[in-house]
Design a protein around this motif. Structure first.
Motif, mmCIF file in Angstrom:
data_model
loop_
_atom_site.group_PDB
_atom_site.id
_atom_site.type_symbol
_atom_site.label_atom_id
_atom_site.label_comp_id
_atom_site.label_asym_id
_atom_site.label_seq_id
_atom_site.Cartn_x
_atom_site.Cartn_y
_atom_site.Cartn_z
ATOM 1 N N THR A 248 0.932 -1.227 -0.169
ATOM 2 C CA THR A 248 0.000 -0.075 0.021
ATOM 3 C C THR A 248 0.917 1.179 -0.023
ATOM 4 O O THR A 248 0.526 2.189 -0.803
ATOM 5 C CB THR A 248 -0.876 -0.040 1.315
ATOM 6 N N TYR A 249 1.900 1.250 0.780
ATOM 7 C CA TYR A 249 2.873 2.386 0.664
ATOM 8 C C TYR A 249 3.516 2.599 -0.465
ATOM 9 O O TYR A 249 4.000 3.566 -0.724
ATOM 10 C CB TYR A 249 3.753 2.341 1.970
ATOM 11 N N LEU A 250 3.935 1.607 -1.324
ATOM 12 C CA LEU A 250 4.349 1.662 -2.384
ATOM 13 C C LEU A 250 4.046 2.145 -3.628
ATOM 14 O O LEU A 250 4.116 2.351 -4.595
ATOM 15 C CB LEU A 250 5.283 0.459 -2.778
ATOM 16 N N CYS A 251 2.521 1.804 -3.472
ATOM 17 C CA CYS A 251 1.538 1.770 -4.549
ATOM 18 C C CYS A 251 1.336 3.416 -5.030
ATOM 19 O O CYS A 251 0.931 4.227 -4.011
ATOM 20 C CB CYS A 251 0.107 0.938 -4.080
ATOM 21 N N PRO A 252 1.190 3.443 -6.001
ATOM 22 C CA PRO A 252 1.005 5.082 -6.390
ATOM 23 C C PRO A 252 -0.784 5.456 -6.415
ATOM 24 O O PRO A 252 -1.047 6.500 -6.421
ATOM 25 C CB PRO A 252 1.492 5.120 -7.787
ATOM 26 N N THR A 253 -1.431 4.269 -6.345
ATOM 27 C CA THR A 253 -2.737 4.521 -6.400
ATOM 28 C C THR A 253 -3.640 4.650 -5.008
ATOM 29 O O THR A 253 -4.716 4.469 -4.741
ATOM 30 C CB THR A 253 -3.754 3.995 -7.381
ATOM 31 N N CYS A 254 -2.944 3.990 -4.014
ATOM 32 C CA CYS A 254 -3.556 3.530 -2.426
ATOM 33 C C CYS A 254 -3.486 5.090 -1.958
ATOM 34 O O CYS A 254 -2.402 5.774 -1.903
ATOM 35 C CB CYS A 254 -2.685 2.885 -1.696
ATOM 36 N N TRP A 255 -4.752 5.468 -1.574
ATOM 37 C CA TRP A 255 -4.900 6.903 -0.795
ATOM 38 C C TRP A 255 -5.365 6.934 0.404
ATOM 39 O O TRP A 255 -5.641 8.035 0.942
ATOM 40 C CB TRP A 255 -5.885 7.401 -1.917
ATOM 41 N N CYS A 256 -5.222 5.846 1.212
ATOM 42 C CA CYS A 256 -6.156 6.036 2.553
ATOM 43 C C CYS A 256 -5.206 6.677 3.585
ATOM 44 O O CYS A 256 -4.019 6.427 3.555
ATOM 45 C CB CYS A 256 -6.339 4.409 2.985
ATOM 46 N N PHE A 257 -5.682 7.423 4.247
ATOM 47 C CA PHE A 257 -4.884 7.848 5.545
ATOM 48 C C PHE A 257 -5.658 7.902 6.742
ATOM 49 O O PHE A 257 -6.983 7.618 6.808
ATOM 50 C CB PHE A 257 -4.693 9.478 5.110
ATOM 51 N N ASP A 258 -4.995 8.239 7.912
ATOM 52 C CA ASP A 258 -5.465 8.083 9.252
ATOM 53 C C ASP A 258 -4.988 9.323 9.782
ATOM 54 O O ASP A 258 -3.997 10.278 9.646
ATOM 55 C CB ASP A 258 -4.675 7.158 10.013
ATOM 56 N N ILE A 259 -6.160 9.856 10.770
ATOM 57 C CA ILE A 259 -5.606 11.481 11.314
ATOM 58 C C ILE A 259 -5.473 11.217 12.895
ATOM 59 O O ILE A 259 -6.007 10.412 13.603
ATOM 60 C CB ILE A 259 -7.058 12.132 11.041
#
Lengths: 348, 49, 315
Positions: A248-259
């Motif tokens: 997920t971190y290397l993926c250019p299209t994964c966009w999820c985040f945590d606040i």
């Protein structure tokens, strides 16, 4: 189509001029691989690369990003109020971004810049960025962009496409941003458009011919979501997974985040950090219940999102550009090409 | 790990050794004060984008 | 290698047919060079999936945690030591397992080999003690011993320490190695130098936790980095938080780490994360004469007390 010839002898000089109007980012070699970094004046991007280890997504969407600041000092009028943080959205250019990473920005845009939701940080950052693409003459063996809606010379999402032709680059102008970038660099020697386009076309075909792995995605849309969700192959696919965030971190299209909020004495910030659907914490509820408690559920989510939910929701193909990073760097060799084949060919 | 020697102390002190306890605490406080703050693990702001 | 593969298949086939185990855990052929994928097989028909070569660096003990089935597991030296640790720590029962031991001459380091060439490696073939690397306009033969994972080059327990079956004759153990030259170098540094060294070492960390998750020792239901009440460590890319994660993770492995190298192999950024665990391994050896995972008969030094434990640090 306008094509400019940039003589490689004029490369450093042009970049030098660009520093006056742009913050420049480009691939540099760190340890054994390339990453994107802000270039200091005089520093040249290393154009001798396959692709960067991490995708270019952090150029617009940093792994950790401040959103607001606040004070807990009750002597101040604005205590306990979130205040916007001033950020540098001056023009910047990412040089040497591969077409897959550029196309990925468009897929991510569907999430951060939709009619319903606008993510101000992503949008401002994206709009201030000029993407100077770099066509892949030598794609790697894990690239499958041509069957993932992209290609080694793909132009979607780019402002400019550089094509390496030995002693010079062809710079194919795609947008006005690209045009302005060239003007700021002082690169203006226009090529005969037809001849240059022919030459680029020949190189494109040669590059595409080097891509040997393909995926089939044609049947994904017609599959029944529930049946695919319940498919027996997930147990086998998930077995090796260690639930790290590499894919997920290397993926250019994964966009999820945590606040997250962090305080330091009486002052504090609210920030967001990349998150990963591979982590159990990603879906852990306050009650203690976790709807994706097992790795089978988590890995299924990742592939279903990329190859089924996204396909159904946006009707714009899969949420993958075929860069192959997750394949090369998965510690346990889980291969999205294999999973896609299983999903596309699944019969209940 | 980057923590100076002298910042971490271990002692055996029995519950009957009140004076030793006081002495050791005084010694340790003085020694750590002399070293000053270790800022390596002190986060005064988040160094992020 | 081929003989090993045949033997692994034969044993697995027998165990499954006789109903001695519900599943066998091993490796199947990877889709990219120098990678194999951990997998399980539940029926005799599927044992043909199993492979063995110098790309089986993942520690399979990681896949045993809290499993309830009867399991056959393919285990090289380090895997077997982590199985011992798992049994001691009640993560699996010894009688659930049939350990298929594999004498091992080391795994090859894909990071190292990739770094040796400018061009992409498209194929890697293994022949005896040679590694043939192929790519566009590239064909080069390397000596396997020159491209071993760092931990394998220093390994002194290549043969499984515990096993029910063995797929080949034991291999010769490496002797007279200076195993801690690199650790000593760091020990000699001043605190400031150490700080800078670790800062630099971790500068590319992306907090993906591949090192933690590839490690058979890291099985806590909630890792300290995931706790929110209290929150022990921040979750951002802040270097202090990144360092705190790595330091604490290493300490949690003290006296348990077998130096299997899974963490380092898994790191997508090529960080030498063993730097931390090896210091603790060295300390355990020097202070307690302890190497993790060699015997089921003895408790690890950090969960026992002996009156003669070294206590020079107590003033």
């Amino acid at each position: 189509m306008k094509v400019i010839i940039i003589n490689k002898e004029a490369w450093a000089g042009g970049l030098e001029r660009l520093y006056d109007s742009f913050r420049l980012f480009g691939p540099v070699k760190q340890d054994e691989f390339h990453i994107f970094k802000e270039l200091s004046k005089g520093e040249l991007p290393d154009m001798n690369l396959l692709n960067t280890r991490l995708s270019a997504k952090s150029m617009v969407y940093p792994q950790s990003e401040k959103m607001f600041e606040f004070t807990l000092d009750e002597n101040r009028d604005d205590h306990h109020m979130l205040k916007e943080i001033h950020k540098d959205y001056s023009p910047r250019a990412v040089i040497g971004i591969r077409p897959c990473d550029a196309k990925a920005f468009l897929l991510v845009k569907a999430n951060f810049d939709s009619p319903e939701y606008k993510d101000p940080y992503w949008i401002k950052s994206y709009e201030s960025t000029t993407l100077v693409g770099y066509a892949c003459n030598n794609p790697s063996s894990t690239c499958f962009c041509t069957t993932a809606g992209c290609g080694p010379f793909h132009e979607q999402g780019l402002d400019l496409l550089l094509v390496d032709a030995w002693d010079h680059y062809f710079a194919k102008v795609i947008t006005e941003k690209g045009e302005n970038f060239l003007a700021a660099a002082g690169w203006s020697s226009e090529a005969d458009s037809d001849t240059a386009c022919d030459e680029i076309e020949t190189m494109r075909q040669a590059a595409e011919a080097k891509i040997t792995t393909r995926i089939s995605t044609d049947k994904l849309k017609d599959k029944n979501t529930t049946e695919l969700f319940e498919a027996p192959f997930w147990e086998d696919v998930a077995f090796a997974c260690i639930n790290c965030g590499t894919c997920t971190y290397l993926c250019p299209t994964c966009w999820c985040f945590d606040i997250q909020d962090e305080t330091f004495g009486l002052s504090g910030i609210r920030m967001r950090n990349w998150d990963s659907c591979m982590y159990p914490l990603f879906t852990l509820h306050g009650s203690g219940h976790n709807p994706r408690d097992t790795k089978r559920q988590r890995i299924r989510q990742r592939f279903m999102h990329k190859l089924k939910y996204y396909v159904d929701k946006y009707e714009d193909g899969i949420q993958c550009v075929g860069c192959g990073r997750c394949i090369s760097h998965c510690p346990v060799n889980i291969d999205i090409r294999k999973v896609c084949t299983l999903m596309n060919g699944f019969e209940p | 790990m980057g923590i100076e020697p002298g910042r971490l102390h271990f002692s055996w002190i029995s519950s009957a050794e009140a004076n030793k306890f006081v002495d050791v605490v005084n010694e340790i406080t003085a020694a750590v004060k002399a070293l000053g703050p270790n800022e390596n693990f002190l986060k005064t702001e988040a160094r992020v984008a | 290698m081929l003989a090993y593969i045949d033997k692994i298949k034969e044993i697995s086939n027998r165990l499954l047919k006789e109903g001695k185990v519900d599943m066998v855990i091993g490796f199947r052929k990877g889709t990219v060079p120098m990678m194999n994928e951990p997998c399980f097989v539940k029926t005799p028909e599927d044992v043909d999936n199993f492979v063995w070569d110098s790309n089986c660096g993942i520690n399979l003990a990681n896949y045993l945690t809290n499993r309830k089935e009867k399991i056959g597991i393919v285990a090289k030296g380090c895997d077997s030591r982590n199985i011992v640790t798992h049994v001691i720590e009640n993560k699996i029962k010894r009688d659930q397992l049939v350990i298929i031991g594999v004498p091992c001459k080391g795994m090859i380091d894909r990071h190292k080999i990739e770094a040796m060439f400018e061009t992409e490696i498209q194929d890697v073939i293994e022949a005896d003690d040679k590694i043939i690397v192929k790519g566009q306009g590239l064909e080069k033969t390397l000596n396997k011993k020159d491209v071993l994972q760092d931990n394998c080059a220093l390994c002194i327990h290549r043969n499984p320490v515990i096993h029910d079956e063995l797929v080949g004759d034991p291999v010769e153990e490496q002797k007279d190695l200076d195993r801690y030259e690199d650790v000593r170098k760091i020990e000699f540094m001043s605190p400031e130098e150490k700080w800078r060294y670790f800062d630099d070492l971790l500068s590319t960390c992306i907090r993906c936790y591949a090192c933690r998750n590839a490690c058979p020792l890291c099985y806590c239901p909630t890792c300290f980095v995931d706790e929110s009440r209290p929150q022990w460590v921040g979750k951002s890319q802040d270097p202090i938080d990144t360092r705190t994660f790595h330091f604490l993770r290493a300490y949690h492995c003290a006296g348990r780490c077998t130096d299997c190298g899974a963490c380092e192999r898994a790191c997508p950024m090529g960080i030498k994360v063993r730097t931390f665990t090896r210091k603790l391994e060295k300390d355990c050896l020097e202070l307690f004469d302890w190497e993790a995972g060699l015997t089921l008969e003895e408790r690890p030094p950090l969960d026992t007390y002996r009156p003669d434990d070294p206590d020079d640090f107590i003033k």
